[in-house]
Design a protein around this motif. Structure first.
Motif, mmCIF file in Angstrom:
data_model
loop_
_atom_site.group_PDB
_atom_site.id
_atom_site.type_symbol
_atom_site.label_atom_id
_atom_site.label_comp_id
_atom_site.label_asym_id
_atom_site.label_seq_id
_atom_site.Cartn_x
_atom_site.Cartn_y
_atom_site.Cartn_z
ATOM 1 N N ALA A 1 -17.742 -2.536 59.973
ATOM 2 C CA ALA A 1 -18.104 -3.048 58.508
ATOM 3 C C ALA A 1 -19.646 -3.103 58.759
ATOM 4 C CB ALA A 1 -17.373 -4.425 58.586
ATOM 5 N N CYS A 2 -20.202 -2.131 57.986
ATOM 6 C CA CYS A 2 -21.722 -2.220 57.929
ATOM 7 C C CYS A 2 -22.292 -3.304 57.113
ATOM 8 C CB CYS A 2 -22.130 -0.900 57.314
ATOM 9 S SG CYS A 2 -21.652 0.679 58.415
ATOM 10 N N ALA A 3 -23.560 -3.424 57.419
ATOM 11 C CA ALA A 3 -24.229 -4.788 56.698
ATOM 12 C C ALA A 3 -24.293 -4.711 55.134
ATOM 13 C CB ALA A 3 -25.418 -5.211 57.172
ATOM 14 N N ASN A 4 -24.778 -3.385 54.725
ATOM 15 C CA ASN A 4 -24.910 -3.108 53.527
ATOM 16 C C ASN A 4 -24.104 -1.692 53.131
ATOM 17 O OD1 ASN A 4 -27.119 -4.940 52.872
ATOM 18 N ND2 ASN A 4 -28.093 -3.994 54.468
ATOM 19 N N CYS A 5 -22.938 -1.799 53.237
ATOM 20 C CA CYS A 5 -22.144 -0.547 52.631
ATOM 21 C C CYS A 5 -21.997 -0.640 51.350
ATOM 22 C CB CYS A 5 -20.887 -0.640 53.294
ATOM 23 S SG CYS A 5 -19.771 0.754 53.043
ATOM 24 N N LEU B 1 -26.103 8.352 60.401
ATOM 25 C CA LEU B 1 -27.147 7.891 61.560
ATOM 26 C C LEU B 1 -28.355 7.161 60.795
ATOM 27 C CD1 LEU B 1 -27.174 7.929 64.628
ATOM 28 C CD2 LEU B 1 -28.682 9.909 64.513
ATOM 29 N N ASP B 2 -28.092 5.889 60.505
ATOM 30 C CA ASP B 2 -29.079 5.248 59.719
ATOM 31 C C ASP B 2 -30.687 5.462 60.195
ATOM 32 O OD1 ASP B 2 -27.141 4.369 57.595
ATOM 33 O OD2 ASP B 2 -26.541 2.739 58.898
ATOM 34 N N HIS B 3 -30.889 5.455 61.552
ATOM 35 C CA HIS B 3 -32.013 5.481 61.521
ATOM 36 C C HIS B 3 -32.275 6.286 63.032
ATOM 37 C CE1 HIS B 3 -36.334 3.741 63.211
ATOM 38 N NE2 HIS B 3 -36.325 4.063 61.948
ATOM 39 N N HIS B 4 -33.404 6.845 63.526
ATOM 40 C CA HIS B 4 -33.258 7.655 64.778
ATOM 41 C C HIS B 4 -33.711 6.762 65.844
ATOM 42 C CE1 HIS B 4 -38.041 6.935 64.272
ATOM 43 N NE2 HIS B 4 -37.700 7.127 63.077
ATOM 44 N N ALA B 5 -33.786 5.448 65.605
ATOM 45 C CA ALA B 5 -33.800 4.394 66.900
ATOM 46 C C ALA B 5 -32.694 3.452 66.909
ATOM 47 C CB ALA B 5 -35.154 3.697 66.786
ATOM 48 N N ALA B 6 -32.227 3.312 67.952
ATOM 49 C CA ALA B 6 -31.039 2.583 68.210
ATOM 50 C C ALA B 6 -31.056 1.054 67.584
ATOM 51 C CB ALA B 6 -30.541 2.383 69.547
ATOM 52 N N ALA B 7 -32.225 0.606 68.185
ATOM 53 C CA ALA B 7 -32.428 -0.904 67.408
ATOM 54 C C ALA B 7 -32.148 -0.990 66.123
ATOM 55 C CB ALA B 7 -33.687 -1.466 67.971
ATOM 56 N N ASP C 1 -28.789 -0.046 64.619
ATOM 57 C CA ASP C 1 -27.682 -0.973 65.107
ATOM 58 C C ASP C 1 -27.690 -2.225 64.179
ATOM 59 O OD1 ASP C 1 -26.524 0.763 67.030
ATOM 60 O OD2 ASP C 1 -27.076 -0.442 68.661
ATOM 61 N N THR C 2 -28.781 -2.674 63.633
ATOM 62 C CA THR C 2 -29.058 -3.734 62.927
ATOM 63 C C THR C 2 -27.866 -3.684 61.470
ATOM 64 O OG1 THR C 2 -30.589 -2.673 61.491
ATOM 65 C CG2 THR C 2 -31.216 -4.461 63.545
ATOM 66 N N GLU C 3 -27.729 -2.343 61.046
ATOM 67 C CA GLU C 3 -26.807 -2.124 59.976
ATOM 68 C C GLU C 3 -25.443 -1.854 60.339
ATOM 69 O OE1 GLU C 3 -25.431 -0.813 56.224
ATOM 70 O OE2 GLU C 3 -27.206 -2.004 56.692
ATOM 71 N N ARG C 4 -25.061 -1.193 61.490
ATOM 72 C CA ARG C 4 -23.758 -0.752 61.630
ATOM 73 C C ARG C 4 -23.329 -1.705 63.011
ATOM 74 N NH1 ARG C 4 -21.884 3.991 59.365
ATOM 75 N NH2 ARG C 4 -23.359 4.429 57.607
ATOM 76 N N GLY C 5 -24.123 -2.584 63.744
ATOM 77 C CA GLY C 5 -23.496 -3.169 64.775
ATOM 78 C C GLY C 5 -24.093 -2.765 66.028
ATOM 79 N N ALA D 1 -25.069 4.440 70.214
ATOM 80 C CA ALA D 1 -24.875 4.988 71.328
ATOM 81 C C ALA D 1 -23.380 5.995 71.094
ATOM 82 C CB ALA D 1 -24.574 4.173 72.573
ATOM 83 N N LYS D 2 -22.525 5.255 70.447
ATOM 84 C CA LYS D 2 -21.103 5.638 70.466
ATOM 85 C C LYS D 2 -21.147 6.887 69.393
ATOM 86 C CE LYS D 2 -18.736 1.000 70.914
ATOM 87 N NZ LYS D 2 -17.957 0.176 70.266
ATOM 88 N N THR D 3 -22.206 6.578 68.282
ATOM 89 C CA THR D 3 -22.117 7.920 67.332
ATOM 90 C C THR D 3 -22.875 9.177 68.127
ATOM 91 O OG1 THR D 3 -22.265 6.301 65.295
ATOM 92 C CG2 THR D 3 -23.342 8.414 65.117
ATOM 93 N N LEU D 4 -23.941 8.907 68.729
ATOM 94 C CA LEU D 4 -24.537 9.893 69.641
ATOM 95 C C LEU D 4 -23.359 10.733 70.492
ATOM 96 C CD1 LEU D 4 -27.180 8.887 68.458
ATOM 97 C CD2 LEU D 4 -28.210 9.047 70.736
#
Length: 313
Positions: free
Chosen positions: A44-48, A147-153, A156-160, A165-168
């Motif tokens: 459940a993404c923050a802004n889906c 992949l909402d951003h190229h940086a994990a941090a 992950d604010t959007e997707r948890g 890492a799991k998507t990569l």
């Protein structure tokens, strides 16, 4: 209820709040038919924009036979689309999904799959089927990974936490089998578009992924769809003022099929981004969906006309 930022706007499908003729778009060049396979998702993404989650089944799972019916209609209506695209929710949660994909590929269409490349996609039985599809159809099949951003941090604010890492890992696996890859990100989560594309390019190079960060069709950066941001209404005179053409707007070239919870049959929508607004439901057939679309929503202005974005490649 309309948001306060656009109070008084987007009320009349024909006329703007200032009394000017509202812009409309004809289905002038059908290129993509979208299917929403269901709103259930493993996260459940923050802004889906479609509110997908592990519990939201507002759009039910569509069946493969229902997809085939619309593929038949494409031929009858002679739309001559080149691409069948699937979105969700997470498409790989639908038990009939890979059957839908193969039925589309067998008919000669290019197929685009939007996925988060996480757990539903990497089940052993699903992976075996994907390997066979990629081997059989090659570049006719494209996986566009969220992949909402190229940086994990930031991602992950959007997707948890841990989703990056799991998507990569999912992208790494798709790359290893030679699948054609694309990425979808969010431009407003980035520093700037140029910096975002540089960041994605570095990520792709690090992992050895064959994805073009500079190509807007392969690294798609979407504007945030916030209805609380004030946007202008698009009038017929805006085309000339903005030096834009109706043919460049997404609803001139695509439609989306959904199956509402409890409905006997699927429905055809004018836009992939507005699944819950009844004014954008055009009927149950492609013939009915050939009507003009009134740009009577903030997303029409910000996302499509002013943002110049498109869900298709």
């Amino acid at each position: 209820m309309k948001d306060l930022a656009n109070l008084g706007k987007f009320q009349d499908p024909d006329v703007t709040a200032t009394g000017e003729a509202r812009a409309k778009v004809s289905l002038s060049n059908p290129e993509t038919l979208w299917f929403n396979t269901g709103t259930l998702c493993n996260i459940a993404c923050a802004n889906c924009y479609i509110e997908s989650s592990p519990t939201n089944d507002a759009l039910e799972y569509m069946s493969a036979d229902e997809v085939s019916d619309y593929l038949d209609q494409l031929e009858t209506r002679e739309w001559n689309v080149r691409e069948i695209a699937f979105t969700g929710g997470e498409p790989f949660m639908n038990p009939a999904f890979l059957d839908m994909v193969e039925r589309s590929l067998v008919r000669g269409y290019d197929v685009l799959i939007l996925t988060n490349a996480m757990a539903p996609m990497i089940r052993p039985q699903i992976k075996a089927a994907i390997i066979l599809l990629v081997k059989t159809y090659g570049d006719k099949l494209t996986f566009r990974i969220s992949l909402d951003h190229h940086a994990a941090a930031v991602h992950d604010t959007e997707r948890g936490v841990g989703t990056f890492a799991k998507t990569l890992r999912g992208i790494d696996w798709l790359s290893s089998i030679g699948a054609r890859l694309a990425v979808a990100g969010r431009i407003e989560m980035a520093e700037s578009e140029a910096e975002a594309r540089d960041g994605y390019a570095a990520l792709y190079a690090k992992h050895g992924w064959d994805i073009d960060a500079a190509n807007p069709g392969m690294t798609v950066l979407f504007p945030e769809m916030d209805e609380n941001v004030e946007v202008p209404e698009i009038t017929t005179s805006c085309w000339g003022i903005l030096n834009k053409h109706p043919e460049a707007v997404m609803c001139s070239s695509s439609r989306m099929v959904v199956k509402r919870k409890g409905a006997q049959t699927p429905a055809v929508l004018a836009c992939t981004l507005l699944p819950y607004d009844p004014q954008f439901e055009m009927g149950t057939t492609l013939e009915q969906a050939e009507a003009d679309v009134s740009l009577n929503h903030p997303h029409c202005a910000k996302f499509c006309v002013l943002g110049g974005a498109s869900c298709s490649a």
